[in-house]
Design a protein around this motif. Structure first.
Motif, PDB file in Angstrom:
ATOM      1  N   HIS A 101       0.876  -1.177   0.000  1.00  0.00           N
ATOM      2  CA  HIS A 101       0.000   0.000   0.000  1.00  0.00           C
ATOM      3  C   HIS A 101       0.906   1.218   0.000  1.00  0.00           C
ATOM      4  O   HIS A 101       1.813   1.337   0.836  1.00  0.00           O
ATOM      5  CB  HIS A 101      -0.884   0.002   1.249  1.00  0.00           C
ATOM      6  CG  HIS A 101      -2.067   0.909   1.147  1.00  0.00           C
ATOM      7  ND1 HIS A 101      -1.953   2.285   1.042  1.00  0.00           N
ATOM      8  CD2 HIS A 101      -3.404   0.649   1.140  1.00  0.00           C
ATOM      9  CE1 HIS A 101      -3.158   2.821   0.977  1.00  0.00           C
ATOM     10  NE2 HIS A 101      -4.046   1.849   1.020  1.00  0.00           N
ATOM     11  N   ASP A 102       0.673   2.153  -0.942  1.00  0.00           N
ATOM     12  CA  ASP A 102       1.577   3.302  -1.063  1.00  0.00           C
ATOM     13  C   ASP A 102       1.264   4.428  -0.079  1.00  0.00           C
ATOM     14  O   ASP A 102       1.981   5.435  -0.032  1.00  0.00           O
ATOM     15  CB  ASP A 102       1.593   3.842  -2.492  1.00  0.00           C
ATOM     16  CG  ASP A 102       0.239   4.375  -2.951  1.00  0.00           C
ATOM     17  OD1 ASP A 102      -0.665   4.580  -2.115  1.00  0.00           O
ATOM     18  OD2 ASP A 102       0.096   4.604  -4.164  1.00  0.00           O
ATOM     19  N   LEU A 103       0.209   4.281   0.718  1.00  0.00           N
ATOM     20  CA  LEU A 103      -0.115   5.198   1.815  1.00  0.00           C
ATOM     21  C   LEU A 103      -0.458   6.618   1.353  1.00  0.00           C
ATOM     22  O   LEU A 103      -0.474   7.546   2.168  1.00  0.00           O
ATOM     23  CB  LEU A 103       1.036   5.256   2.830  1.00  0.00           C
ATOM     24  CG  LEU A 103       1.513   3.915   3.403  1.00  0.00           C
ATOM     25  CD1 LEU A 103       2.681   4.133   4.363  1.00  0.00           C
ATOM     26  CD2 LEU A 103       0.375   3.186   4.094  1.00  0.00           C
ATOM     27  N   THR A 104      -0.734   6.806   0.068  1.00  0.00           N
ATOM     28  CA  THR A 104      -1.070   8.153  -0.398  1.00  0.00           C
ATOM     29  C   THR A 104      -2.526   8.511  -0.101  1.00  0.00           C
ATOM     30  O   THR A 104      -2.813   9.635   0.317  1.00  0.00           O
ATOM     31  CB  THR A 104      -0.799   8.283  -1.908  1.00  0.00           C
ATOM     32  OG1 THR A 104      -1.497   7.240  -2.612  1.00  0.00           O
ATOM     33  CG2 THR A 104       0.690   8.174  -2.185  1.00  0.00           C
ATOM     34  N   GLU A 105      -3.420   7.582  -0.314  1.00  0.00           N
ATOM     35  CA  GLU A 105      -4.833   7.796  -0.011  1.00  0.00           C
ATOM     36  C   GLU A 105      -5.270   6.721   0.978  1.00  0.00           C
ATOM     37  O   GLU A 105      -5.320   5.540   0.640  1.00  0.00           O
ATOM     38  CB  GLU A 105      -5.689   7.737  -1.274  1.00  0.00           C
ATOM     39  CG  GLU A 105      -5.377   8.845  -2.280  1.00  0.00           C
ATOM     40  CD  GLU A 105      -6.315   8.804  -3.468  1.00  0.00           C
ATOM     41  OE1 GLU A 105      -7.341   8.088  -3.389  1.00  0.00           O
ATOM     42  OE2 GLU A 105      -6.013   9.471  -4.472  1.00  0.00           O
ATOM     43  N   ARG A 226       2.291   5.383   8.030  1.00  0.00           N
ATOM     44  CA  ARG A 226       2.575   6.707   7.456  1.00  0.00           C
ATOM     45  C   ARG A 226       3.078   7.668   8.529  1.00  0.00           C
ATOM     46  O   ARG A 226       3.999   8.454   8.294  1.00  0.00           O
ATOM     47  CB  ARG A 226       1.342   7.273   6.759  1.00  0.00           C
ATOM     48  CG  ARG A 226       1.634   8.582   6.023  1.00  0.00           C
ATOM     49  CD  ARG A 226       0.564   8.930   5.029  1.00  0.00           C
ATOM     50  NE  ARG A 226      -0.663   9.371   5.669  1.00  0.00           N
ATOM     51  CZ  ARG A 226      -1.733   9.803   4.970  1.00  0.00           C
ATOM     52  NH1 ARG A 226      -1.699   9.802   3.642  1.00  0.00           N
ATOM     53  NH2 ARG A 226      -2.819  10.194   5.596  1.00  0.00           N
ATOM     54  N   PRO A 231       7.368   4.839   3.605  1.00  0.00           N
ATOM     55  CA  PRO A 231       6.649   5.151   2.364  1.00  0.00           C
ATOM     56  C   PRO A 231       5.575   4.144   1.974  1.00  0.00           C
ATOM     57  O   PRO A 231       4.645   4.491   1.238  1.00  0.00           O
ATOM     58  CB  PRO A 231       7.761   5.182   1.315  1.00  0.00           C
ATOM     59  CG  PRO A 231       8.817   4.265   1.854  1.00  0.00           C
ATOM     60  CD  PRO A 231       8.766   4.420   3.349  1.00  0.00           C
ATOM     61  N   THR A 232       5.692   2.904   2.431  1.00  0.00           N
ATOM     62  CA  THR A 232       4.728   1.875   2.051  1.00  0.00           C
ATOM     63  C   THR A 232       4.523   0.904   3.205  1.00  0.00           C
ATOM     64  O   THR A 232       5.344   0.806   4.117  1.00  0.00           O
ATOM     65  CB  THR A 232       5.202   1.069   0.818  1.00  0.00           C
ATOM     66  OG1 THR A 232       6.482   0.499   1.086  1.00  0.00           O
ATOM     67  CG2 THR A 232       5.296   1.932  -0.431  1.00  0.00           C
TER      68      THR A 232
END
Length: 273
Positions: A101-105, A226, A231-232
């Protein structure tokens, strides 16, 4: 002592010239056959991410691996290599998918049922019972074992082999004040090629399932990773595990397949010096 003639002359495992963390498996005549990463996993030597080089016969890679990586756990994303090892009489020990999971959203933390709370991470007898019940005889990952409890206790007691990532870990506690599940994360972890947090275990006791607690624990892990500045967030889910749907729904994406085979025999010399 390792045999001098075999490993000075042949040197089947050598450093990868373009990847400082990688190694190459060679045939006895020096022909490169496959790339991989060597590391230790709780005392088990692992040849990870084994990828045959283009044009190399899979049966050749399988035979060389059995000889020069004997005693190691071989992990590969390559179905054909795994099939060649199984065709040679070995057992496919685990088939799983690594996800990231890239943790952006991130999904918003869900509301918990009345009386349920997320508490600080830790380990107690109630949690041990919850995990034992969650990993029953039909679970795709197999039964919960005493060694699983030992490893988690060691993480909290001595940071062995890695300390918990406390911002991303939590217990779920019921109205009776007893632990009924948890998510346990670490990070950054030494067994991945990328910098990431990792979900080591997530479980909810059967009597507490159906209340959205697994999702709440998972979302907590995402936000906590996060917050820790990683980052992930990664995890490994074994084939046929129904939790895969939850991971897909919360934004995890396939990173690679991991097919594991234990190579029989005594460990050979796999140093790259």
């Amino acid at each position: 002592m390792y045999g001098h003639r075999d490993y000075v002359a042949a040197m089947p495992v050598r450093p990868h010239p373009e990847d400082p963390a990688g190694s190459l498996l060679h045939a006895d005549d020096g022909t490169p056959l496959a790339r991989m990463r060597l590391h230790d996993d709780d005392g088990q030597r692992v040849a990870a991410d084994v990828r045959p080089l283009p044009g190399v016969a899979l049966t050749t890679v399988a035979a060389q691996a059995r000889h020069d990586l004997a005693g190691l756990r071989l992990e590969t994303p390559h179905d054909g290599l795994a099939e060649a090892l199984v065709a040679g009489g070995l057992e496919l020990r685990r088939a799983a998918t690594d996800m990231r999971h890239d943790l952006t959203e991130l999904p918003a933390p869900p509301a918990l049922p009345t009386g349920w709370t997320l508490a600080a991470p830790g380990w107690d007898d109630d949690l041990a019972q919850a995990c034992d019940a969650a990993y029953g005889p039909d679970h795709p990952d197999g039964r919960w074992a005493a060694d699983d409890t030992r490893q988690i206790r060691a993480m909290f007691d001595t940071d062995d082999p890695v300390p918990p990532l406390r911002t991303a870990s939590a217990r779920v506690v019921g109205p009776d004040g007893r632990s009924a599940g948890h998510v346990l994360c670490a990070g950054p972890v030494p067994w991945t090629e990328d910098v990431c947090g990792w979900i080591l275990n997530i479980a909810v006791a059967p009597h507490a399932q159906g209340n959205g607690l697994g999702r709440a624990l998972l979302v907590h892990a995402l936000h906590g990773t996060r917050k820790a500045g990683l980052p992930t967030l990664g995890l490994s889910v074994v084939d046929r595990n129904p939790a895969r749907r939850l991971y897909d729904d919360t934004g995890f994406r396939t990173h690679r397949r991991v097919l594991s085979v234990l190579l029989p025999g005594s460990p050979e010399h796999t140093g790259t010096d």
